[in-house]
Write a protein that holds these residues in place. Sequence first.
Motif, PDB file in Angstrom:
ATOM      1  N   ARG A 229       0.826  -1.208   0.000  1.00  0.00           N
ATOM      2  CA  ARG A 229       0.000   0.000   0.000  1.00  0.00           C
ATOM      3  C   ARG A 229       0.862   1.261   0.000  1.00  0.00           C
ATOM      4  NH1 ARG A 229      -4.218   0.164   4.586  1.00  0.00           N
ATOM      5  NH2 ARG A 229      -4.937  -1.631   3.420  1.00  0.00           N
TER       6      ARG A 229
ATOM      7  N   ASP B  65       2.372   1.780  -3.373  1.00  0.00           N
ATOM      8  CA  ASP B  65       1.349   2.276  -4.290  1.00  0.00           C
ATOM      9  C   ASP B  65       1.117   3.774  -4.082  1.00  0.00           C
ATOM     10  OD1 ASP B  65      -0.815   1.991  -6.259  1.00  0.00           O
ATOM     11  OD2 ASP B  65      -2.152   2.330  -4.536  1.00  0.00           O
TER      12      ASP B  65
ATOM     13  N   ARG C  79       1.707   6.838  -6.722  1.00  0.00           N
ATOM     14  CA  ARG C  79       0.653   7.789  -7.080  1.00  0.00           C
ATOM     15  C   ARG C  79       1.086   9.226  -6.813  1.00  0.00           C
ATOM     16  NH1 ARG C  79      -4.800   5.742  -4.556  1.00  0.00           N
ATOM     17  NH2 ARG C  79      -5.569   7.586  -5.625  1.00  0.00           N
TER      18      ARG C  79
END
Length: 105
Positions: A21, A24, A28
């Motif tokens: 997570r 990620d 982003r």
Amino acid sequence: MRDFSELKAILESRLEELDARVHDIEDRLDDPVSKDWEDQAVELEDFEVLEDLGKAGMKEMDLIRAALGRIEDGSYGECAKCGDDISIERLKAVPYAVLCRKCAK
């Protein structure tokens, strides 16, 4: 000595989930920003939320790594304040807990 193999597996699984997570989120945050001013404003607000989520994830990862270290050195499940055992129920609810229920109050 208590058997913490189930809790260790839970901690390791959660650590892997958080690691994915956080990576990620980092990906982003590296995305290019829109050229439109209104879109940029929304994206910047989103980035702030993502940064906070990333920081929270990293903090939890540190807590989990510390708990895994305590499992390895044999101090896991022992209250850092009073030395009593932390209940298995508390450890299942908060597997990286360092204080027993009484001391956490």
